[in-house]
Structure formats: C-alpha cells, structure tokens
Design a protein around this motif. Structure first.
Motif, PDB file in Angstrom:
ATOM      1  N   HIS A  10       6.708  21.006 -45.894  1.00 14.49           N
ATOM      2  CA  HIS A  10       8.098  20.975 -45.463  1.00 14.49           C
ATOM      3  C   HIS A  10       8.519  19.543 -45.104  1.00 14.49           C
ATOM      4  N   ARG A  11       7.679  18.829 -44.376  1.00 12.26           N
ATOM      5  CA  ARG A  11       8.002  17.436 -44.003  1.00 12.26           C
ATOM      6  C   ARG A  11       8.099  16.539 -45.228  1.00 12.26           C
ATOM      7  N   LEU A  12       7.230  16.749 -46.201  1.00 14.43           N
ATOM      8  CA  LEU A  12       7.290  15.947 -47.422  1.00 14.43           C
ATOM      9  C   LEU A  12       8.573  16.231 -48.210  1.00 14.43           C
ATOM     10  N   ARG A  13       8.976  17.504 -48.221  1.00  9.17           N
ATOM     11  CA  ARG A  13      10.177  17.866 -48.956  1.00  9.17           C
ATOM     12  C   ARG A  13      11.429  17.269 -48.308  1.00  9.17           C
ATOM     13  N   ILE A  14      11.482  17.235 -46.972  1.00 10.19           N
ATOM     14  CA  ILE A  14      12.682  16.698 -46.327  1.00 10.19           C
ATOM     15  C   ILE A  14      12.699  15.169 -46.370  1.00 10.19           C
ATOM     16  N   ALA A  15      11.547  14.552 -46.486  1.00 11.64           N
ATOM     17  CA  ALA A  15      11.500  13.084 -46.499  1.00 11.64           C
ATOM     18  C   ALA A  15      12.183  12.502 -47.730  1.00 11.64           C
ATOM     19  N   GLU A  16      12.189  13.232 -48.819  1.00 11.31           N
ATOM     20  CA  GLU A  16      12.805  12.746 -50.046  1.00 11.31           C
ATOM     21  C   GLU A  16      14.133  13.451 -50.269  1.00 11.31           C
ATOM     22  N   PRO A  17      15.234  12.714 -50.183  1.00  9.64           N
ATOM     23  CA  PRO A  17      16.529  13.361 -50.413  1.00  9.64           C
ATOM     24  C   PRO A  17      16.681  13.744 -51.879  1.00  9.64           C
ATOM     25  N   PRO A  18      17.446  14.760 -52.153  1.00 13.84           N
ATOM     26  CA  PRO A  18      17.665  15.147 -53.547  1.00 13.84           C
ATOM     27  C   PRO A  18      18.430  14.051 -54.295  1.00 13.84           C
ATOM     28  N   PRO A  19      18.293  13.976 -55.610  1.00 16.31           N
ATOM     29  CA  PRO A  19      18.968  12.917 -56.366  1.00 16.31           C
ATOM     30  C   PRO A  19      20.478  12.920 -56.190  1.00 16.31           C
ATOM     31  N   SER A  20      21.088  14.060 -55.959  1.00 16.89           N
ATOM     32  CA  SER A  20      22.534  14.104 -55.795  1.00 16.89           C
ATOM     33  C   SER A  20      22.985  13.442 -54.491  1.00 16.89           C
ATOM     34  N   ALA A  21      22.097  13.320 -53.505  1.00 15.77           N
ATOM     35  CA  ALA A  21      22.466  12.717 -52.227  1.00 15.77           C
ATOM     36  C   ALA A  21      22.386  11.199 -52.261  1.00 15.77           C
ATOM     37  N   ALA A  22      21.843  10.627 -53.318  1.00 20.67           N
ATOM     38  CA  ALA A  22      21.682   9.173 -53.368  1.00 20.67           C
ATOM     39  C   ALA A  22      23.026   8.449 -53.354  1.00 20.67           C
ATOM     40  N   GLY A  23      24.064   9.034 -53.902  1.00 21.90           N
ATOM     41  CA  GLY A  23      25.374   8.399 -53.927  1.00 21.90           C
ATOM     42  C   GLY A  23      26.028   8.334 -52.566  1.00 21.90           C
ATOM     43  N   PHE A  24      25.586   9.157 -51.621  1.00 20.13           N
ATOM     44  CA  PHE A  24      26.182   9.185 -50.294  1.00 20.13           C
ATOM     45  C   PHE A  24      25.437   8.318 -49.286  1.00 20.13           C
ATOM     46  N   ALA A  25      24.367   7.700 -49.687  1.00 18.86           N
ATOM     47  CA  ALA A  25      23.572   6.891 -48.769  1.00 18.86           C
ATOM     48  C   ALA A  25      24.339   5.637 -48.371  1.00 18.86           C
ATOM     49  N   LEU A  26      24.199   5.249 -47.104  1.00 21.34           N
ATOM     50  CA  LEU A  26      24.843   4.026 -46.627  1.00 21.34           C
ATOM     51  C   LEU A  26      24.053   2.820 -47.100  1.00 21.34           C
ATOM     52  N   PRO A  27      24.725   1.724 -47.438  1.00 20.02           N
ATOM     53  CA  PRO A  27      23.991   0.508 -47.778  1.00 20.02           C
ATOM     54  C   PRO A  27      23.198   0.017 -46.568  1.00 20.02           C
ATOM     55  N   ALA A  28      22.141  -0.692 -46.832  1.00 18.12           N
ATOM     56  CA  ALA A  28      21.281  -1.167 -45.745  1.00 18.12           C
ATOM     57  C   ALA A  28      22.005  -2.158 -44.847  1.00 18.12           C
ATOM     58  N   ALA A  29      23.030  -2.843 -45.353  1.00 14.11           N
ATOM     59  CA  ALA A  29      23.733  -3.854 -44.571  1.00 14.11           C
ATOM     60  C   ALA A  29      24.652  -3.242 -43.516  1.00 14.11           C
ATOM     61  N   VAL A  30      24.995  -1.959 -43.631  1.00 12.39           N
ATOM     62  CA  VAL A  30      25.900  -1.323 -42.678  1.00 12.39           C
ATOM     63  C   VAL A  30      25.099  -0.837 -41.486  1.00 12.39           C
ATOM     64  N   PRO A  31      25.401  -1.368 -40.289  1.00 13.69           N
ATOM     65  CA  PRO A  31      24.666  -0.885 -39.113  1.00 13.69           C
ATOM     66  C   PRO A  31      25.098   0.536 -38.782  1.00 13.69           C
ATOM     67  N   ARG A  32      24.137   1.431 -38.673  1.00 15.24           N
ATOM     68  CA  ARG A  32      24.457   2.842 -38.465  1.00 15.24           C
ATOM     69  C   ARG A  32      25.051   3.104 -37.088  1.00 15.24           C
ATOM     70  N   ALA A  33      24.532   2.455 -36.053  1.00 17.23           N
ATOM     71  CA  ALA A  33      25.045   2.718 -34.706  1.00 17.23           C
ATOM     72  C   ALA A  33      26.498   2.279 -34.604  1.00 17.23           C
ATOM     73  N   GLY A  34      26.850   1.156 -35.196  1.00 17.69           N
ATOM     74  CA  GLY A  34      28.231   0.686 -35.139  1.00 17.69           C
ATOM     75  C   GLY A  34      29.164   1.620 -35.871  1.00 17.69           C
ATOM     76  N   LEU A  35      28.722   2.127 -36.999  1.00 11.22           N
ATOM     77  CA  LEU A  35      29.538   3.053 -37.780  1.00 11.22           C
ATOM     78  C   LEU A  35      29.724   4.361 -37.024  1.00 11.22           C
TER      79      LEU A  35
END
Length: 65
Positions: A10-35
């Motif tokens: 279960h942990r291995l399955r959740i660690a890898e997002p499905p390919p369709s979710a890749a388009g919704f990922a935030l760029p690494a340059a965007v600080p998550r806490a600020g957003l």
C-alpha cells in the motif's frame, strides 16, 4: 496476505502518483507553504465577502435634553 506485506504494498502504491496526476504537480520552485498560506487567506477573504453583513441600525436619540 500478511498485514505487513499488505501495508508495504500500500505504501509503495501511494508513493508513486498515477501518470494522470503528473500534470497537476507543482514546480519545485514554488514554495508550498507560501502557496498554502496565500490560498488560505484568499478563501478567508472570499468567505467574509460572501457572508451577509448585519443590518445597520439607525442611532436613536433619547428624548432627554
């Protein structure tokens, strides 16, 4: 299936997002806490604007002079 094996899979399955979710990922340059903070305050502001304001009561003067 043993519970430890099930949990590991279960942990291995959740660690890898499905390919369709890749388009919704935030760029690494965007600080998550600020957003998150900006989004949270924007939702608070929107909620305050949506709430009806209490009616304004006219000031009454007492008859004593």
């Amino acid at each position: 299936m043993h519970s430890d094996t099930h949990l590991l899979l279960h942990r291995l399955r959740i660690a890898e997002p499905p390919p369709s979710a890749a388009g919704f990922a935030l760029p690494a340059a965007v600080p998550r806490a600020g957003l998150r903070t900006r989004l949270g305050w924007a939702l608070v502001e929107l909620g305050l604007r949506v709430l009806p304001r209490p009616p304004v009561r006219p000031l009454t003067t007492s008859g004593a002079a």
